[in-house]
Enzyme design. Structure first.
Site, short mmCIF file in Angstrom:
data_model
loop_
_atom_site.label_atom_id
_atom_site.label_comp_id
_atom_site.label_asym_id
_atom_site.label_seq_id
_atom_site.Cartn_x
_atom_site.Cartn_y
_atom_site.Cartn_z
CG LEU A 100 -2.23 -0.63 1.35
CD1 LEU A 100 -3.15 -0.52 2.59
CD2 LEU A 100 -2.87 -0.74 0.19
CB CYS A 107 6.85 -10.28 -11.78
SG CYS A 107 8.04 -11.53 -11.58
C1 UDX Z 1 7.04 -9.53 -7.76
C2 UDX Z 1 6.41 -10.17 -6.45
O1 UDX Z 1 6.15 -9.16 -5.42
C3 UDX Z 1 7.09 -11.53 -6.29
O2 UDX Z 1 5.87 -12.11 -5.44
C4 UDX Z 1 6.63 -12.17 -8.00
O3 UDX Z 1 6.91 -13.30 -7.49
C5 UDX Z 1 7.55 -11.25 -8.78
O4 UDX Z 1 7.09 -9.60 -9.06
P1 UDX Z 1 9.29 -8.82 -7.86
O5 UDX Z 1 8.43 -7.48 -9.29
O6 UDX Z 1 10.73 -8.26 -7.07
O7 UDX Z 1 8.72 -9.01 -7.20
O8 UDX Z 1 9.45 -6.48 -6.63
P2 UDX Z 1 8.48 -5.98 -5.77
O9 UDX Z 1 9.17 -6.07 -4.84
O10 UDX Z 1 7.17 -7.09 -5.89
O11 UDX Z 1 7.68 -4.52 -6.31
C6 UDX Z 1 7.44 -4.90 -8.29
C7 UDX Z 1 7.20 -3.04 -8.28
O12 UDX Z 1 6.41 -2.82 -7.07
C8 UDX Z 1 8.35 -1.97 -7.15
O13 UDX Z 1 8.53 -1.55 -8.76
C9 UDX Z 1 8.24 -1.62 -6.54
O14 UDX Z 1 8.19 0.14 -6.06
C10 UDX Z 1 6.45 -1.66 -6.52
N1 UDX Z 1 5.57 -1.71 -5.56
C11 UDX Z 1 5.88 -1.97 -4.50
C12 UDX Z 1 5.34 0.09 -4.92
O15 UDX Z 1 5.46 0.30 -5.50
N2 UDX Z 1 4.14 0.06 -3.88
C13 UDX Z 1 3.82 -0.78 -2.99
O16 UDX Z 1 3.69 -0.82 -1.97
C14 UDX Z 1 4.77 -1.92 -3.24
#
Ligand code: UDX
Length: 436
Positions: free
Chosen positions: A250, A260
């Site tokens: 959030l 991903c």
């Molecule tokens: C994600 C999933 O979490 C994982 O379970 C899946 O297998 C692969 O994709 P990842 O891509 O490594 O993993 O990163 P993650 O930490 O999930 O963040 C993804 C993106 O969302 C980032 O750019 C992050 O900055 C953004 N994000 C994440 C937000 O903007 N807000 C959040 O609250 C959480």
């Protein structure tokens, strides 16, 4: 404990983490990759990618890890094969399965006994059933049972995510495959969900797309908070205390990137469309994210009509901290726009610069001589007319308002809500973040 001979094909981030974790569970693991150079580096103990804890586990389990680029020998003696190759997006958003089918073909042609073929690569729903059909129609002398076993690894915490998985999802209806998979993962002691192959594939897409949707949702609420005088951090904290909502994912910001969420939202949308279904929420999730990525540049218009001739400081390039990955990172779409406008850009990132420089050729028609790479965040700010923050690295979050004093004009646009609004503004910084 049962020990299996396992061949993992694909030694990128998912394959290597999987291989090392399986070796940690006591299995003998052969890692196969077509990239000879990568195999040499792995043999010398260099994990090639940066992932916390990976190198230590490679060293610890070195007697159970074999690295090879020789397809013929890699499958000899294997009881189980894990397919961990890439499924990149095609032009139309669908997943390209060529590498998966090529890997399966190699398994068919080179095994010397019955095997369980585990597919960890993220594949569209129905792919594993198709793969089984393809195998059953081939003239292989041995039995191959296809099992879906999606990964849920986040970059930066992948080793921990693998060894302490919230759940291990295993898609198969075969009792033999279920038993073997349970034995393989038994040392991890994590909860296992058994289901059929299609449901297993769907769990992966539905999970990732839901998380992406959650981020786009809070980003829209954040944009609305700005218009109405609410603070999205407080709003998210208040929402997250309801266990039905949960307090994770959030964090409002400048949009999601990485390997991903962008790929899996596109792929599920495209798969649904192929079946005549318009997946409206996933479509909206993607649209909101594309707009959100440009949010800071849009905000900059309040201060400058154009960035032409201005000194622009960019802090953080990667799609999130703790990784050197730039795939679908907001920086990759923002920096070309800034260059097109004629900005002089200084960038800082602790580990993403190498990949950023490699990515510069993706920036068509831009004068990349206008980019200077800096060693420190403070050095980046020297004489800057405006600062953009794209990644919430600790080095950035630790900065104090006085660190921005070297700017020509103290305008800071923060895409990751790194700082306290009052503290920044009381230091006469024009500070604008997301949803506050
Ligand atoms: C994600 C999933 O979490 C994982 O379970 C899946 O297998 C692969 O994709 P990842 O891509 O490594 O993993 O990163 P993650 O930490 O999930 O963040 C993804 C993106 O969302 C980032 O750019 C992050 O900055 C953004 N994000 C994440 C937000 O903007 N807000 C959040 O609250 C959480």
């Amino acid at each position: 404990m049962s020990q299996y001979n396992i061949t993992v094909v694909g030694t990128s981030y998912v394959g290597l983490v999987t291989a090392v974790a399986l070796a940690e569970c006591g299995h003998i693991v052969t890692c196969l990759d077509v990239d000879e150079n990568k195999i040499q580096r792995l043999k010398s103990g260099d994990p090639v990618i940066y992932e916390e804890g990976l190198k230590d586990l490679m060293v610890k389990n070195k007697d159970r890890l074999i690295y090879t680029d020789d397809v013929k020998s890699a499958y000899k003696g294997a009881d189980v094969t894990f397919i961990c190759v890439g499924t990149p997006s095609r032009e139309d958003g669908s997943a390209n399965l060529d590498y998966v089918f090529k890997a399966a073909e190699d398994v068919i042609n080179n095994i010397d006994r019955d095997v369980i073929m585990v597919v960890k690569s993220t594949v569209p729903i129905g792919t594993n059933d198709k793969l089984q059909k393809h195998i059953d129609e081939s003239n292989c002398d041995f039995d191959i049972e296809v099992v879906s076993n999606p990964e849920f690894l986040s970059q930066g915490t992948a080793v921990k995510n693998m060894l302490n998985a919230d759940r291990i999802v295993i898609g198969t209806e075969s009792d033999n495959a279920k038993r073997i998979m349970a034995e393989i993962y038994e040392p991890m002691g994590r909860p296992i969900v058994f289901t059929n192959r299609c449901s297993s594939e769907m769990i992966k897409y539905a999970s990732n797309d839901f998380l992406a949707l959650k981020i786009s949702y809070i980003n829209e609420i954040a944009n609305l908070c700005e218009l109405l005088g609410a603070d999205v951090k407080d709003v998210a904290a208040g929402m997250g205390m309801d266990p039905r909502i949960g307090n994770k994912f959030l964090n409002a910001g400048i949009g999601y990137g990485g390997s991903c969420f962008p790929k899996d939202t596109k792929a599920l949308y495209s798969l649904a469309a192929d079946h005549g279904y318009d997946l409206k929420l996933v479509k909206a999730t993607m649209e909101v994210n594309e707009l959100q990525k440009m949010r800071l540049l849009e905000k900059s218009r309040q201060y400058y009509d154009s960035l032409e001739g201005l000194n622009v400081a960019v802090l953080g390039l990667t799609f999130k901290p703790g990784t050197d990955d730039l795939r679908d990172a907001p920086s990759i779409v923002n920096i070309p726009e800034m260059l097109k406008e004629g900005a002089n850009i200084k960038v800082w990132d602790p580990i993403g610069v190498g990949n950023f420089l490699k990515n510069l050729d993706m920036i068509d028609e831009c004068d990349t001589d206008m980019i200077t790479v800096c060693d420190t965040p403070i050095g980046t700010l020297d004489n800057a007319d405006i600062c953009f923050i794209f990644t919430e690295w600790d080095e950035i979050k630790r900065m104090e308002p006085e660190d921005f004093a070297g700017m020509n004009n103290m305008i800071v646009l923060d895409g990751r809500n790194c700082f306290d609004v009052k503290k920044m503004r009381s230091a006469n910084i024009i500070y604008s973040s997301i949803g506050r």
